[in-house]
Design a protein around this motif. Sequence first.
Motif, PDB file in Angstrom:
ATOM      1  N   ILE A  70     -45.649  -1.979 -19.701  1.00  0.00           N
ATOM      2  CA  ILE A  70     -45.292  -0.407 -19.322  1.00  0.00           C
ATOM      3  C   ILE A  70     -46.458   0.735 -18.888  1.00  0.00           C
ATOM      4  CG2 ILE A  70     -44.849   2.315 -20.129  1.00  0.00           C
ATOM      5  CD1 ILE A  70     -42.636   0.648 -19.688  1.00  0.00           C
ATOM      6  N   ARG A  71     -46.759   0.865 -17.444  1.00  0.00           N
ATOM      7  CA  ARG A  71     -47.851   0.752 -17.275  1.00  0.00           C
ATOM      8  C   ARG A  71     -47.346   2.464 -16.537  1.00  0.00           C
ATOM      9  NH1 ARG A  71     -53.259   0.048 -15.162  1.00  0.00           N
ATOM     10  NH2 ARG A  71     -53.558   1.928 -13.536  1.00  0.00           N
ATOM     11  N   PHE A  72     -48.458   3.326 -17.748  1.00  0.00           N
ATOM     12  CA  PHE A  72     -48.374   5.121 -17.695  1.00  0.00           C
ATOM     13  C   PHE A  72     -50.056   5.749 -16.120  1.00  0.00           C
ATOM     14  CE2 PHE A  72     -47.919   4.608 -21.564  1.00  0.00           C
ATOM     15  CZ  PHE A  72     -46.310   5.179 -22.065  1.00  0.00           C
ATOM     16  N   GLU A  73     -48.448   6.113 -15.582  1.00  0.00           N
ATOM     17  CA  GLU A  73     -49.470   6.692 -14.243  1.00  0.00           C
ATOM     18  C   GLU A  73     -50.024   7.766 -13.745  1.00  0.00           C
ATOM     19  OE1 GLU A  73     -49.225   3.735 -12.045  1.00  0.00           O
ATOM     20  OE2 GLU A  73     -47.778   3.038 -12.385  1.00  0.00           O
TER      21      GLU A  73
ATOM     22  N   LEU B  58     -49.190  10.024 -25.485  1.00  0.00           N
ATOM     23  CA  LEU B  58     -48.107  10.274 -25.710  1.00  0.00           C
ATOM     24  C   LEU B  58     -48.128   8.971 -27.015  1.00  0.00           C
ATOM     25  CD1 LEU B  58     -45.407   8.766 -23.655  1.00  0.00           C
ATOM     26  CD2 LEU B  58     -46.156  11.249 -23.505  1.00  0.00           C
ATOM     27  N   GLY B  59     -48.033  10.265 -27.822  1.00  0.00           N
ATOM     28  CA  GLY B  59     -47.504   9.657 -30.011  1.00  0.00           C
ATOM     29  C   GLY B  59     -46.922   8.773 -30.103  1.00  0.00           C
ATOM     30  N   CYS B  60     -45.828   9.280 -29.466  1.00  0.00           N
ATOM     31  CA  CYS B  60     -44.749   7.685 -30.014  1.00  0.00           C
ATOM     32  C   CYS B  60     -43.775   7.038 -28.378  1.00  0.00           C
ATOM     33  CB  CYS B  60     -43.729   8.611 -30.777  1.00  0.00           C
ATOM     34  SG  CYS B  60     -42.170   7.844 -31.311  1.00  0.00           S
ATOM     35  N   PHE B  61     -43.752   6.088 -28.116  1.00  0.00           N
ATOM     36  CA  PHE B  61     -42.925   4.930 -27.631  1.00  0.00           C
ATOM     37  C   PHE B  61     -42.531   3.704 -28.044  1.00  0.00           C
ATOM     38  CE2 PHE B  61     -47.575   5.378 -25.930  1.00  0.00           C
ATOM     39  CZ  PHE B  61     -47.712   4.074 -25.308  1.00  0.00           C
ATOM     40  N   GLY B  62     -42.148   3.549 -27.009  1.00  0.00           N
ATOM     41  CA  GLY B  62     -41.756   2.339 -27.408  1.00  0.00           C
ATOM     42  C   GLY B  62     -40.118   1.939 -27.497  1.00  0.00           C
ATOM     43  N   VAL B  63     -39.870   0.361 -27.909  1.00  0.00           N
ATOM     44  CA  VAL B  63     -38.434  -0.146 -27.004  1.00  0.00           C
ATOM     45  C   VAL B  63     -37.296  -0.166 -28.707  1.00  0.00           C
ATOM     46  CG1 VAL B  63     -39.349  -1.624 -25.783  1.00  0.00           C
ATOM     47  CG2 VAL B  63     -39.218  -2.858 -27.781  1.00  0.00           C
TER      48      VAL B  63
ATOM     49  N   ASN C  50     -44.447   5.706 -33.120  1.00  0.00           N
ATOM     50  CA  ASN C  50     -45.155   6.885 -33.839  1.00  0.00           C
ATOM     51  C   ASN C  50     -46.539   6.788 -33.934  1.00  0.00           C
ATOM     52  OD1 ASN C  50     -45.520   9.591 -34.050  1.00  0.00           O
ATOM     53  ND2 ASN C  50     -45.416   9.644 -35.597  1.00  0.00           N
ATOM     54  N   MET C  51     -47.089   5.641 -33.481  1.00  0.00           N
ATOM     55  CA  MET C  51     -48.548   5.790 -32.934  1.00  0.00           C
ATOM     56  C   MET C  51     -49.496   6.061 -32.731  1.00  0.00           C
ATOM     57  SD  MET C  51     -48.222   1.581 -31.032  1.00  0.00           S
ATOM     58  CE  MET C  51     -47.660   2.414 -29.634  1.00  0.00           C
ATOM     59  N   ASP C  52     -49.148   6.961 -32.282  1.00  0.00           N
ATOM     60  CA  ASP C  52     -50.618   8.291 -31.869  1.00  0.00           C
ATOM     61  C   ASP C  52     -52.312   7.821 -31.818  1.00  0.00           C
ATOM     62  OD1 ASP C  52     -48.478  10.298 -33.063  1.00  0.00           O
ATOM     63  OD2 ASP C  52     -48.506  10.091 -34.712  1.00  0.00           O
ATOM     64  N   TYR C  53     -51.777   6.735 -31.249  1.00  0.00           N
ATOM     65  CA  TYR C  53     -53.237   6.141 -31.068  1.00  0.00           C
ATOM     66  C   TYR C  53     -53.899   7.189 -29.060  1.00  0.00           C
ATOM     67  CZ  TYR C  53     -56.729   3.009 -28.459  1.00  0.00           C
ATOM     68  OH  TYR C  53     -58.209   2.297 -28.876  1.00  0.00           O
ATOM     69  N   LYS C  54     -54.697   7.295 -29.444  1.00  0.00           N
ATOM     70  CA  LYS C  54     -55.592   7.662 -28.576  1.00  0.00           C
ATOM     71  C   LYS C  54     -55.919   7.685 -27.578  1.00  0.00           C
ATOM     72  CE  LYS C  54     -60.194   8.462 -29.675  1.00  0.00           C
ATOM     73  NZ  LYS C  54     -61.117   9.442 -30.203  1.00  0.00           N
ATOM     74  N   GLY C  55     -56.161   6.548 -27.507  1.00  0.00           N
ATOM     75  CA  GLY C  55     -56.166   5.799 -26.342  1.00  0.00           C
ATOM     76  C   GLY C  55     -54.729   5.521 -25.050  1.00  0.00           C
ATOM     77  N   LEU C  56     -54.026   5.241 -25.716  1.00  0.00           N
ATOM     78  CA  LEU C  56     -52.453   5.486 -24.274  1.00  0.00           C
ATOM     79  C   LEU C  56     -52.531   6.677 -23.473  1.00  0.00           C
ATOM     80  CD1 LEU C  56     -50.624   4.612 -27.639  1.00  0.00           C
ATOM     81  CD2 LEU C  56     -51.985   2.781 -26.081  1.00  0.00           C
ATOM     82  N   VAL C  57     -53.415   6.934 -22.982  1.00  0.00           N
ATOM     83  CA  VAL C  57     -53.473   7.733 -21.797  1.00  0.00           C
ATOM     84  C   VAL C  57     -53.132   6.763 -20.207  1.00  0.00           C
ATOM     85  CG1 VAL C  57     -55.606   8.874 -23.048  1.00  0.00           C
ATOM     86  CG2 VAL C  57     -55.650   6.531 -21.410  1.00  0.00           C
TER      87      VAL C  57
ATOM     88  N   THR D 134     -53.598   3.147 -18.574  1.00  0.00           N
ATOM     89  CA  THR D 134     -52.803   2.434 -19.321  1.00  0.00           C
ATOM     90  C   THR D 134     -52.000   1.156 -19.685  1.00  0.00           C
ATOM     91  OG1 THR D 134     -54.525   3.561 -20.740  1.00  0.00           O
ATOM     92  CG2 THR D 134     -53.469   1.480 -22.307  1.00  0.00           C
ATOM     93  N   THR D 135     -51.988  -0.254 -19.709  1.00  0.00           N
ATOM     94  CA  THR D 135     -50.902  -1.046 -19.465  1.00  0.00           C
ATOM     95  C   THR D 135     -50.566  -1.572 -20.359  1.00  0.00           C
ATOM     96  OG1 THR D 135     -50.981  -1.373 -17.291  1.00  0.00           O
ATOM     97  CG2 THR D 135     -49.306  -2.822 -18.446  1.00  0.00           C
ATOM     98  N   VAL D 136     -49.305  -1.265 -21.499  1.00  0.00           N
ATOM     99  CA  VAL D 136     -48.893  -0.525 -23.369  1.00  0.00           C
ATOM    100  C   VAL D 136     -47.773  -2.479 -23.052  1.00  0.00           C
ATOM    101  CG1 VAL D 136     -48.087  -0.486 -24.907  1.00  0.00           C
ATOM    102  CG2 VAL D 136     -49.658   1.292 -23.130  1.00  0.00           C
ATOM    103  N   TYR D 137     -47.700  -3.340 -24.036  1.00  0.00           N
ATOM    104  CA  TYR D 137     -46.771  -4.044 -23.267  1.00  0.00           C
ATOM    105  C   TYR D 137     -46.047  -4.427 -24.983  1.00  0.00           C
ATOM    106  CZ  TYR D 137     -50.026  -6.263 -20.155  1.00  0.00           C
ATOM    107  OH  TYR D 137     -51.042  -6.090 -18.583  1.00  0.00           O
ATOM    108  N   PHE D 138     -45.047  -4.293 -25.371  1.00  0.00           N
ATOM    109  CA  PHE D 138     -44.097  -4.613 -26.079  1.00  0.00           C
ATOM    110  C   PHE D 138     -42.790  -5.898 -26.096  1.00  0.00           C
ATOM    111  CE2 PHE D 138     -44.776   0.066 -25.012  1.00  0.00           C
ATOM    112  CZ  PHE D 138     -44.951   0.794 -26.280  1.00  0.00           C
ATOM    113  N   PRO D 139     -43.321  -6.299 -27.588  1.00  0.00           N
ATOM    114  CA  PRO D 139     -42.096  -7.329 -27.505  1.00  0.00           C
ATOM    115  C   PRO D 139     -40.236  -6.935 -27.615  1.00  0.00           C
ATOM    116  CG  PRO D 139     -43.094  -6.380 -29.968  1.00  0.00           C
ATOM    117  CD  PRO D 139     -43.023  -6.355 -28.355  1.00  0.00           C
ATOM    118  N   VAL D 140     -39.696  -7.470 -26.846  1.00  0.00           N
ATOM    119  CA  VAL D 140     -38.105  -6.872 -26.146  1.00  0.00           C
ATOM    120  C   VAL D 140     -37.745  -7.763 -27.313  1.00  0.00           C
ATOM    121  CG1 VAL D 140     -36.392  -6.935 -24.632  1.00  0.00           C
ATOM    122  CG2 VAL D 140     -39.250  -6.662 -23.734  1.00  0.00           C
TER     123      VAL D 140
END
Length: 303
Positions: free
Chosen positions: A70-73, A138-143, A162-169, A172-178
Amino acid sequence: MIHTFNPQLYYHTMGSHPPVLTVHDGDTVITSTVDARGWDQNGESAADRGNPMTGPFYVEGAMPGDTLAIRFESITPNREWAWTTNMLAPAVIDPAVAATLPASEIVHWTVDVAQGVAYLKEPTPGLAQLKLPLRPFLGCFGVAPSKGQFISTATSGEYGGNMDYKGLVAGTTVYFPVSAEGALFYLGDGHALQGDGEIIGTGLEISMDVRFTVSVQKGKTISWPRGETDTFWFCIGNARPLDQALQHATTEMLRLLQEDCGLTSSEASLLMGQAVEYEIANMFNPAYSVVCKLPKAVLAALV
């Protein structure tokens, strides 16, 4: 393809709920989120409190064992105020001191997106001059989690949450295990700003307009959320106690260096031992979150 989605229904668990929209690899979604109490961009109650999620979005072709990127534009506050609580969480201070603190109350902030700052609506004398730069995330997101689980948006795990990581701006591209067919991606819990650890139990809680792009990495298996910015790779571990969260994040970084960079366990250990950085993302939720980071410049020097 670009999809515009206006949410009408929100979920307080992450799991195999009926998808609200089907998207394909490479598609972009423009949507919105309500805040942690369910208040929307008009300040009206659109959902019950407790990190209501927009979604889930079904990603065509994503199957268990794959990785969803997921890349946040963009992540932009869409109203002019936010709220926080006003007292340190008991978990971050000495118990004897925690017992002396008054009950936490809600405080409102003005959020000036045009100027890029936030300040208290009714400041006390000591904070009358306080203005802080916005850093929306975003404080909470995922699969959807594995094994058909439905897990509360109060907590987090391998699937994100609900990771609340302030670096998820934005950027950023975030990778999740499906773990479920279609991945089933959720997002919510916008913060206009927050310090490390979410140590008062909130960031500047606010509704958001969000634009993100999805991609599927077929056959790429990871165990915990990973991410990258222009300057860092990072891995997030979610667990309690805190040392277990750190262990998950560190182990995932070890896997990344071995599997993606071709390093031996000894080489990866030597590199991490001298170059790794840690951030405490959250010390309030049922599961704590720790981030293990490695500068991309260090890895580039290895080539």
